[in-house]
Design an enzyme around this catalytic site. Structure first.
Site, PDB file in Angstrom:
ATOM      1  N   SER A  27      21.861  22.936   1.725  1.00 44.11           N
ATOM      2  CA  SER A  27      21.871  23.782   0.527  1.00 44.11           C
ATOM      3  C   SER A  27      22.708  23.174  -0.599  1.00 44.11           C
ATOM      4  O   SER A  27      22.579  23.584  -1.743  1.00 44.11           O
ATOM      5  CB  SER A  27      22.339  25.204   0.863  1.00 44.11           C
ATOM      6  OG  SER A  27      23.729  25.282   1.006  1.00 44.11           O
ATOM      7  N   THR A  31      22.344  24.695   7.900  1.00 46.88           N
ATOM      8  CA  THR A  31      22.947  24.349   9.188  1.00 46.88           C
ATOM      9  C   THR A  31      22.098  24.824  10.365  1.00 46.88           C
ATOM     10  O   THR A  31      21.998  24.140  11.386  1.00 46.88           O
ATOM     11  CB  THR A  31      24.362  24.962   9.265  1.00 46.88           C
ATOM     12  OG1 THR A  31      25.152  24.370   8.230  1.00 46.88           O
ATOM     13  CG2 THR A  31      25.014  24.682  10.592  1.00 46.88           C
ATOM     14  N   THR A  85      24.831  27.651   4.086  1.00 49.40           N
ATOM     15  CA  THR A  85      25.830  28.605   3.611  1.00 49.40           C
ATOM     16  C   THR A  85      26.514  28.158   2.325  1.00 49.40           C
ATOM     17  O   THR A  85      27.041  29.005   1.593  1.00 49.40           O
ATOM     18  CB  THR A  85      26.901  28.849   4.693  1.00 49.40           C
ATOM     19  OG1 THR A  85      27.546  27.612   4.996  1.00 49.40           O
ATOM     20  CG2 THR A  85      26.276  29.427   5.957  1.00 49.40           C
TER      21      THR A  85
END
Lengths: 164, 164, 164, 164
Positions: free
Chosen positions: B56, B14, B85
């Site tokens: 991710s 992000t 995350t």
């Protein structure tokens, strides 16, 4: 790494300078530190107290004694202090001589938080990390670095803190 | 407190999402980490390398092996990794089992840096502080807190990292 | 120059896209237009109504009929509509054929307002100026320019509006 | 609606105030107007010239005569002037008496552009729209509104411009 509570003492400084649109001057109103902690989605057990809202050039020895008393009286042993950069070293020196048994980290900003390009969020994040991990003592955290109170000076030409 | 060099490995996440104004989608272009370090007026001896620029959720075991190899091969013993995350815990777990003798801190953001309200600067500042002060091991630094790789999970409902 | 009241109809579009930090997607929540007017210290007698909050690619002919009905029913004769850019020309065409006796200006943004680098404030300022000064008709105001509804197309490769 | 070229004369004012991180003072460096036009993705044929970079409280009658001469000498008939708000009415009055045959719109900001919360983008967008659509004359565009030069005053208590 600690889950101990942290006290954040606000004294003003560039961090908190705001722009008065009626007279075009910079001034101090309310502290932005709680807003900064929200923006950082900070989940630490951190309690913010504004002790004063002043330019650090105006800070007196009485002010420094008051800050030292607040550090001593705080129930927390880990303390971050936001402070103007001009006399941050003087306050750190005062605290370094007066405070025992606590980890105290002073931090600040070169650009007001309310300017989009502030270094404040970066410095506040680093100060809150250093205060959790460093042993007892008084430190200055600026520009990603951290210095013991008696090993640092402000280079006023460059606007940075450096080791002595 | 260390003056040792720090390596920053960028993997995307992000932190680095940008907005494509032609199609209205979020995408990865260049990393914003060097710009963030400049904005934070960071004076650490930090060298940034972009290993990959991905969400991710798309990170594979091969990617994780590549990251581990880069950590091992780096001349630095203090390493920050920016990471999405969603699978940060998986990568931290992989590294925690594979990397010895280094301090590795993964960090990220819940809001892209390019959104004015990002937590990225705060997290990057804290990660760079933790990596200087923590003993060898693999950690996740988010929301002002830092967790050992095997003591943390992401609470996806709340969007926060918490101790297990 | 007019002191007549202005109606601002919000339909969504890039202007109002927000970032969902739980799933990393862009979405529509509340409109940012009132906040933008406050930030612009706008002192016009402008009343904001959110008609819908959608990506303009999803706008149906029913939606366009509903917007036209709102324009006709509004007591104001000067109307700004915030709208996604992808089908702004289609909606302007629909309104250009349906609305008489009013000045209607559609505007939007290429970058969400919540991204620091948005063109939204600039476009909203210009749309509110054009709506006060142009004769009756339906217009698109983007990039500082204003086009009659039947003299404009979106160049999707360049992401700009241009005269035809 | 015009496709005529537009001249933008920069004189300084709050628009362009920057923060000097070495001494904590606001000052004027380079103008931000070209950056603002890029951010607004402005596609007008607009040419920016910085005439001076001063606080409008320091503007002299000689300065106003120089601005009037530049307006007269410009090949463009549509001119936007960025100006501090404190004496914007005085300059507009001077130009209103001196300039014939051109549309001149003065605008400014209550908050510096470099502060994230500036009204500058909104005002610049509206000024560029007003200058394209208004008949010859000298105007002040602030807060979404536009006033003829001899029908406006600054209310210094409220920090707004209002009709007289």
């Amino acid at each position: 790494m600690t889950s101990e509570p942290i006290r954040v003492f606000v004294t003003g400084g560039t961090f908190d300078k705001a722009y008065n649109e009626l007279n075009g001057q910079l001034f101090f109103q309310d502290t932005h530190v709680p807003e900064m902690l929200r923006l950082g989605r900070c989940l630490l057990d951190a309690h913010v107290s504004a002790l004063m809202m002043i330019d650090s050039l105006e800070m007196t020895e009485d002010d420094r004694r008051a800050i030292a008393a607040e550090c001593r009286n705080a129930s927390e042993t880990r303390i971050v202090i936001t402070h103007g950069t001009d006399t941050m070293v003087e306050t750190a020196t005062h605290l370094g001589r007066e405070i025992q048994g606590k980890t105290v980290v002073l931090t600040g900003a070169m650009i007001p938080y309310k300017f989009g390009s502030s270094d404040g969020m970066f410095n506040l994040g680093s100060a809150l990390a250093f205060v959790q991990t460093l042993p007892q003592g008084v430190y200055i955290a600026m520009n990603g670095r951290c210095f013991a109170w008696n090993r640092v000076r402000k280079n006023k030409e460059k606007g940075i803190f450096e080791a002595v």
